[in-house]
Design a protein around this motif. Structure first.
Motif, PDB file in Angstrom:
ATOM      1  N   SER A   1     -10.407  -0.460  -3.890  1.00  0.00           N
ATOM      2  CA  SER A   1     -10.154   0.949  -3.600  1.00  0.00           C
ATOM      3  C   SER A   1      -8.665   1.161  -3.388  1.00  0.00           C
ATOM      4  O   SER A   1      -7.886   0.209  -3.256  1.00  0.00           O
ATOM      5  N   GLN A   2      -8.262   2.433  -3.328  1.00  0.00           N
ATOM      6  CA  GLN A   2      -6.858   2.755  -3.096  1.00  0.00           C
ATOM      7  C   GLN A   2      -6.384   2.204  -1.751  1.00  0.00           C
ATOM      8  O   GLN A   2      -5.282   1.658  -1.637  1.00  0.00           O
ATOM      9  N   VAL A   3      -7.206   2.339  -0.727  1.00  0.00           N
ATOM     10  CA  VAL A   3      -6.838   1.858   0.608  1.00  0.00           C
ATOM     11  C   VAL A   3      -6.729   0.337   0.610  1.00  0.00           C
ATOM     12  O   VAL A   3      -5.770  -0.240   1.152  1.00  0.00           O
ATOM     13  N   GLN A   4      -7.720  -0.336   0.037  1.00  0.00           N
ATOM     14  CA  GLN A   4      -7.685  -1.796  -0.007  1.00  0.00           C
ATOM     15  C   GLN A   4      -6.437  -2.312  -0.719  1.00  0.00           C
ATOM     16  O   GLN A   4      -5.764  -3.226  -0.233  1.00  0.00           O
ATOM     17  N   PHE A   5      -6.137  -1.702  -1.854  1.00  0.00           N
ATOM     18  CA  PHE A   5      -4.969  -2.159  -2.606  1.00  0.00           C
ATOM     19  C   PHE A   5      -3.680  -1.863  -1.848  1.00  0.00           C
ATOM     20  O   PHE A   5      -2.759  -2.690  -1.834  1.00  0.00           O
ATOM     21  N   GLY A   6      -3.601  -0.695  -1.220  1.00  0.00           N
ATOM     22  CA  GLY A   6      -2.409  -0.346  -0.461  1.00  0.00           C
ATOM     23  C   GLY A   6      -2.139  -1.322   0.663  1.00  0.00           C
ATOM     24  O   GLY A   6      -0.994  -1.750   0.881  1.00  0.00           O
TER      25      GLY A   6
ATOM     26  N   SER B   1       9.446  -3.228  -3.848  1.00  0.00           N
ATOM     27  CA  SER B   1       8.389  -3.699  -4.743  1.00  0.00           C
ATOM     28  C   SER B   1       7.005  -3.328  -4.221  1.00  0.00           C
ATOM     29  O   SER B   1       6.088  -3.097  -5.016  1.00  0.00           O
ATOM     30  N   VAL B   2       6.836  -3.288  -2.906  1.00  0.00           N
ATOM     31  CA  VAL B   2       5.565  -2.835  -2.326  1.00  0.00           C
ATOM     32  C   VAL B   2       5.273  -1.410  -2.775  1.00  0.00           C
ATOM     33  O   VAL B   2       4.179  -1.095  -3.283  1.00  0.00           O
ATOM     34  N   LEU B   3       6.243  -0.524  -2.586  1.00  0.00           N
ATOM     35  CA  LEU B   3       6.046   0.885  -2.934  1.00  0.00           C
ATOM     36  C   LEU B   3       5.879   1.080  -4.432  1.00  0.00           C
ATOM     37  O   LEU B   3       5.046   1.870  -4.878  1.00  0.00           O
ATOM     38  N   ALA B   4       6.674   0.354  -5.218  1.00  0.00           N
ATOM     39  CA  ALA B   4       6.581   0.497  -6.668  1.00  0.00           C
ATOM     40  C   ALA B   4       5.221   0.029  -7.182  1.00  0.00           C
ATOM     41  O   ALA B   4       4.604   0.685  -8.032  1.00  0.00           O
ATOM     42  N   THR B   5       4.735  -1.095  -6.670  1.00  0.00           N
ATOM     43  CA  THR B   5       3.440  -1.621  -7.103  1.00  0.00           C
ATOM     44  C   THR B   5       2.314  -0.686  -6.693  1.00  0.00           C
ATOM     45  O   THR B   5       1.395  -0.407  -7.476  1.00  0.00           O
ATOM     46  N   ALA B   6       2.368  -0.181  -5.462  1.00  0.00           N
ATOM     47  CA  ALA B   6       1.334   0.742  -4.985  1.00  0.00           C
ATOM     48  C   ALA B   6       1.358   2.051  -5.758  1.00  0.00           C
ATOM     49  O   ALA B   6       0.314   2.643  -6.043  1.00  0.00           O
TER      50      ALA B   6
ATOM     51  N   ILE C   1       2.111   2.460  -8.848  1.00  0.00           N
ATOM     52  CA  ILE C   1       1.465   2.228 -10.133  1.00  0.00           C
ATOM     53  C   ILE C   1      -0.049   2.339  -9.989  1.00  0.00           C
ATOM     54  O   ILE C   1      -0.745   2.853 -10.872  1.00  0.00           O
ATOM     55  N   TYR C   2      -0.570   1.900  -8.846  1.00  0.00           N
ATOM     56  CA  TYR C   2      -2.028   1.894  -8.625  1.00  0.00           C
ATOM     57  C   TYR C   2      -2.568   3.280  -8.299  1.00  0.00           C
ATOM     58  O   TYR C   2      -3.686   3.625  -8.684  1.00  0.00           O
ATOM     59  N   GLY C   3      -1.808   4.081  -7.538  1.00  0.00           N
ATOM     60  CA  GLY C   3      -2.283   5.423  -7.206  1.00  0.00           C
ATOM     61  C   GLY C   3      -1.568   6.021  -6.011  1.00  0.00           C
ATOM     62  O   GLY C   3      -0.930   5.314  -5.226  1.00  0.00           O
ATOM     63  N   ASN C   4      -1.685   7.338  -5.848  1.00  0.00           N
ATOM     64  CA  ASN C   4      -0.981   8.044  -4.771  1.00  0.00           C
ATOM     65  C   ASN C   4      -1.450   7.623  -3.385  1.00  0.00           C
ATOM     66  O   ASN C   4      -0.643   7.441  -2.471  1.00  0.00           O
ATOM     67  N   GLU C   5      -2.776   7.487  -3.193  1.00  0.00           N
ATOM     68  CA  GLU C   5      -3.275   7.095  -1.882  1.00  0.00           C
ATOM     69  C   GLU C   5      -2.849   5.675  -1.542  1.00  0.00           C
ATOM     70  O   GLU C   5      -2.505   5.373  -0.390  1.00  0.00           O
ATOM     71  N   ALA C   6      -2.860   4.792  -2.533  1.00  0.00           N
ATOM     72  CA  ALA C   6      -2.399   3.419  -2.316  1.00  0.00           C
ATOM     73  C   ALA C   6      -0.938   3.416  -1.878  1.00  0.00           C
ATOM     74  O   ALA C   6      -0.536   2.641  -1.004  1.00  0.00           O
ATOM     75  N   LEU C   7      -0.139   4.303  -2.474  1.00  0.00           N
ATOM     76  CA  LEU C   7       1.271   4.409  -2.110  1.00  0.00           C
ATOM     77  C   LEU C   7       1.434   4.860  -0.666  1.00  0.00           C
ATOM     78  O   LEU C   7       2.252   4.302   0.079  1.00  0.00           O
ATOM     79  N   GLU C   8       0.678   5.856  -0.239  1.00  0.00           N
ATOM     80  CA  GLU C   8       0.770   6.350   1.133  1.00  0.00           C
ATOM     81  C   GLU C   8       0.378   5.266   2.139  1.00  0.00           C
ATOM     82  O   GLU C   8       1.050   5.060   3.160  1.00  0.00           O
ATOM     83  N   VAL C   9      -0.728   4.576   1.861  1.00  0.00           N
ATOM     84  CA  VAL C   9      -1.191   3.511   2.757  1.00  0.00           C
ATOM     85  C   VAL C   9      -0.177   2.368   2.795  1.00  0.00           C
ATOM     86  O   VAL C   9       0.176   1.870   3.873  1.00  0.00           O
TER      87      VAL C   9
END
Length: 316
Positions: free
Chosen positions: A171-176, A188-193, A195-203
């Motif tokens: 999920s977005q949360v798990q990946f974040g 790199s944390v923010l860039a990778t997240a 790529i996965y999605g907006n919620e992943a980026l926020e988390v």
């Protein structure tokens, strides 16, 4: 000296024309991983320092992106994510530090190299390495090797983590959460997240900033152990600015479009940050990445990343 500066100006102007010409389509495309590759390729093909202050511009772009993200997150959401992950962040940081130092002794690494790599993996990559290096009396070659390895692992994560996340159906949360804990540098944390999605980026942003704050007590302990009583340890100002933006967004009624509007330049700044970070990589940096220090970093990172993958998928 004046003649030297006059000769250098046309060179810098030429470099900046190339940089801007590359950045415009990269920002439009919006993929930080591609920006990292292009920035690195430019630096390696040029075969000489670009002299445009890539590290400084990359840092400014990254910190600005983080602050802008604060306007799209309420302080309640930040507190919720931080609270849910607080225990996991603490376990991760302390475990990786302990295992990293022990593994360095087993591999008979120099104490400074082992500590720098362990702290970089546990807390915030190059920032932790640069902060602790003067405290432990690390040599320039030890710092260069550690930062070079961090760059390599960041690049692997940037391309590999989204593939793994999608393959496992995270999920977005798990990946974040996973990205925030298992990747070294904030950029790199923010860039990778992203790529996965907006919620992943926020988390990922919230969890990673909480992890970065561990640099303060760790630096204080290291300064005491190495008897560096004059060491200055400060709270990163961009973290305070991020929290201030989040508080502002919580208590000031902003129009719905505002959050979407700040999200776009934030992602554009991430692309710019990764491009400039890549532009700082040289052939000398790549040549330094070898031997037991590289083995130590790989074993520690793979073990920590695998453990956090299981933890994120189980707990969130």
């Amino acid at each position: 000296m004046r003649r030297c500066n006059n000769l250098r100006r046309p060179f810098l102007a030429k470099v900046w024309v190339i940089v801007v010409a590359l950045l415009l389509p990269l920002i439009w495309y919006g993929n930080p991983a591609i920006a990292l590759l292009i920035g690195t390729a430019l630096s390696l093909l040029w075969r000489a320092p670009l002299g445009i202050g890539g590290h400084r511009w990359g840092r400014v772009a990254l910190q600005s992106a983080i602050v802008l993200l604060g306007f799209s997150l309420s302080i309640g959401r930040v507190a919720e994510v931080s609270g849910d992950s607080l225990w996991l962040v603490a376990i991760y940081v302390l475990s990786v530090l302990g295992i990293g130092i022990a593994l360095a002794r087993i591999l008979r690494l120099e104490r400074e190299s082992g500590l720098l790599m362990a702290a970089g993996t546990a807390i915030c990559g190059g920032t932790a390495i640069a902060t602790l290096a003067p405290l432990v009396g690390a040599r320039a070659d030890q710092v260069g090797v550690a930062i070079g390895i961090v760059f390599l692992l960041n690049a692997l994560a940037l391309f590999g983590f989204p593939v793994i996340g999608h393959a496992l159906g995270m999920s977005q949360v798990q990946f974040g959460v996973w990205a925030a804990l298992a990747i070294h540098d904030t950029s790199s944390v923010l860039a990778t997240a992203a790529i996965y999605g907006n919620e992943a980026l926020e988390v990922a942003t919230t969890v990673k900033l909480g992890r970065t704050l561990w640099l303060i007590p760790v630096a204080l302990v290291v300064s005491l152990v190495f008897r560096q009583s004059t060491a200055r340890v400060r709270v990163p100002l961009f973290i305070l600015a991020f929290l201030a933006a989040s508080v502002f967004a919580t208590f000031v009624s902003l129009p719905a479009w505002f959050g979407h509007t700040t999200g776009r330049p934030s992602k554009a700044l991430l692309v710019v940050a990764l491009f400039f970070i890549g532009s700082e990589i040289s052939w000398d940096t790549l040549r330094l990445m070898r031997g037991r220090v590289l083995a130590h970093a790989l074993m520690l990172w793979i073990a920590a990343g695998s453990a956090m993958l299981v933890a994120a998928m189980t707990a969130f």
